[in-house]
Design an enzyme around this catalytic site. Structure first.
Site, PDB file in Angstrom:
ATOM      1  N   GLU A  50      -7.601 -22.149 -28.521  1.00  0.00           N
ATOM      2  CA  GLU A  50      -7.713 -23.389 -27.759  1.00  0.00           C
ATOM      3  C   GLU A  50      -7.316 -23.159 -26.293  1.00  0.00           C
ATOM      4  OE1 GLU A  50      -9.085 -25.974 -28.954  1.00  0.00           O
ATOM      5  OE2 GLU A  50      -8.227 -26.665 -30.843  1.00  0.00           O
ATOM      6  N   ASP A  53     -11.718 -18.122 -38.894  1.00  0.00           N
ATOM      7  CA  ASP A  53     -10.552 -19.006 -39.002  1.00  0.00           C
ATOM      8  C   ASP A  53     -10.516 -19.768 -40.322  1.00  0.00           C
ATOM      9  OD1 ASP A  53     -12.801 -20.482 -38.262  1.00  0.00           O
ATOM     10  OD2 ASP A  53     -12.065 -20.898 -36.252  1.00  0.00           O
ATOM     11  N   ASN A  78     -14.383 -28.317 -25.745  1.00  0.00           N
ATOM     12  CA  ASN A  78     -13.382 -27.933 -24.746  1.00  0.00           C
ATOM     13  C   ASN A  78     -13.445 -26.445 -24.403  1.00  0.00           C
ATOM     14  OD1 ASN A  78     -12.352 -26.752 -27.048  1.00  0.00           O
ATOM     15  ND2 ASN A  78     -10.392 -27.838 -27.024  1.00  0.00           N
ATOM     16  N   HIS A  94     -13.272 -23.946 -26.682  1.00  0.00           N
ATOM     17  CA  HIS A  94     -12.563 -23.022 -27.584  1.00  0.00           C
ATOM     18  C   HIS A  94     -13.555 -22.137 -28.323  1.00  0.00           C
ATOM     19  CE1 HIS A  94     -12.459 -26.029 -31.247  1.00  0.00           C
ATOM     20  NE2 HIS A  94     -13.520 -25.279 -31.325  1.00  0.00           N
TER      21      HIS A  94
HETATM   22  C1  F6R Z   1     -15.439 -22.480 -36.604  1.00  0.00           C
HETATM   23  C2  F6R Z   1     -14.936 -22.194 -35.266  1.00  0.00           C
HETATM   24  C3  F6R Z   1     -15.027 -23.206 -34.167  1.00  0.00           C
HETATM   25  C4  F6R Z   1     -16.416 -23.853 -34.084  1.00  0.00           C
HETATM   26  C5  F6R Z   1     -16.464 -24.876 -32.938  1.00  0.00           C
HETATM   27  C6  F6R Z   1     -17.792 -25.593 -32.911  1.00  0.00           C
HETATM   28  O1  F6R Z   1     -15.255 -21.383 -37.459  1.00  0.00           O
HETATM   29  O2  F6R Z   1     -14.424 -21.165 -35.065  1.00  0.00           O
HETATM   30  O3  F6R Z   1     -14.711 -22.599 -32.954  1.00  0.00           O
HETATM   31  O4  F6R Z   1     -17.372 -22.851 -33.874  1.00  0.00           O
HETATM   32  O5  F6R Z   1     -15.440 -25.800 -33.101  1.00  0.00           O
HETATM   33  O6  F6R Z   1     -17.928 -26.339 -34.081  1.00  0.00           O
HETATM   34  P1  F6R Z   1     -19.279 -27.110 -34.427  1.00  0.00           P
HETATM   35  O7  F6R Z   1     -20.310 -26.072 -34.681  1.00  0.00           O
HETATM   36  O8  F6R Z   1     -18.960 -27.890 -35.679  1.00  0.00           O
HETATM   37  O9  F6R Z   1     -19.601 -27.962 -33.266  1.00  0.00           O
END
Ligand code: F6R
Length: 243
Positions: free
Chosen positions: A143, A67, A136, A138
């Site tokens: 999401e 992303d 959450n 995701h």
């Molecule tokens: C990032 C991504 C997100 C993160 C998730 C956890 O490329 O795709 O899904 O993996 O938000 O983020 P952290 O590791 O910062 O807790």
């Protein structure tokens, strides 16, 4: 789904790097699906160590990221392209031409997201997909919602995700509200998935991975349908599991 719980984030990171290294050693031109955020930083540090110790060669490896924020170009220090260069690509012998992150500032976003899916297909799909998980549930920026998208698309970030990611920005209002994200399709088609989670704030989402439910309101639960998922956790992320 296989679960493994580690005493520390450092051990989790070293183990996950060995799994990724194993894929590259088996296939020198492996396609790595990569994630950003706090969680994979330790994994990337360990991959850099393996490269420095001449134990791993990235010269033929290709990568494709999950992303990118809309509105941030690759030179913005909170863009995911910048993150990948800073935390991994600048330190290993990967050819940057073989590294791909969605374009968050494309003039024609619709065309750009469609091309991202074509790119993944042209690379032959993903050999190993690294995933973090949102509090959450995701994955990527898929999401919680009534319906999930199959293909790469523009996603509206939830309030919870904006809040969680505000720690990287000067203020919450600076966090972009939209991102380009890979859809569930390429993630579910990856040959192997490694999901890593660290910290208490992930415990609820991690618990949902062991319940007997699949729901689009917790996108990571769809991974239960994937034949090769390894979930690597530190103790805090595993604290709501009954093992
Ligand atoms: C990032 C991504 C997100 C993160 C998730 C956890 O490329 O795709 O899904 O993996 O938000 O983020 P952290 O590791 O910062 O807790």
């Amino acid at each position: 789904m296989k679960f493994k719980v580690f005493d520390s984030y450092e051990e989790l990171s070293a183990y996950s790097a060995e799994l990724v290294a194993g894929v590259i050693r088996e296939k020198e031109d492996a396609v790595l699906g990569l994630a950003t955020g706090s969680t994979p930083i330790g994994l990337y540090e360990e991959l850099i160590k393996l490269y420095d110790d001449k134990n791993l060669d990235f010269s033929k490896v290709k990568s494709i990221n999950l992303d990118e924020y809309i509105g941030l170009d690759g030179t913005h220090n909170q863009s995911y392209r910048y993150f990948m260069n800073l935390n991994l690509f600048n330190h290993i012998n990967i050819d940057k031409k073989n590294t791909h992150v969605p374009n968050g500032v494309a003039e024609n976003l619709e065309q750009s997201v469609a091309e991202y899916d074509e790119l993944i297909d042209s690379m032959g799909g993903i050999d190993v997909q690294i995933l973090g998980i949102g509090p959450n549930g995701h994955i990527g920026f898929n999401e919680p919602a009534e319906q999930l998208k199959l293909n790469t698309h523009v996603a509206e970030l939830t309030k919870e995700t904006i809040k969680a990611n505000a720690r990287f920005f000067a203020s919450e209002s600076d966090v972009p509200t939209q991102a380009v994200t890979m859809g569930m399709g390429p993630i579910m088609k990856a040959k192997k998935v490694i999901l890593i989670a660290s910290g208490e704030n992930k415990a609820w989402a991690v618990k949902s991975l062991v319940d007997d439910v699949i729901t689009t309101s917790i996108p990571a639960t769809l991974l239960k349908l994937h034949p090769d998922v390894t979930v690597l956790l530190d103790k805090k992320a595993a604290s709501q599991l009954e093992v």
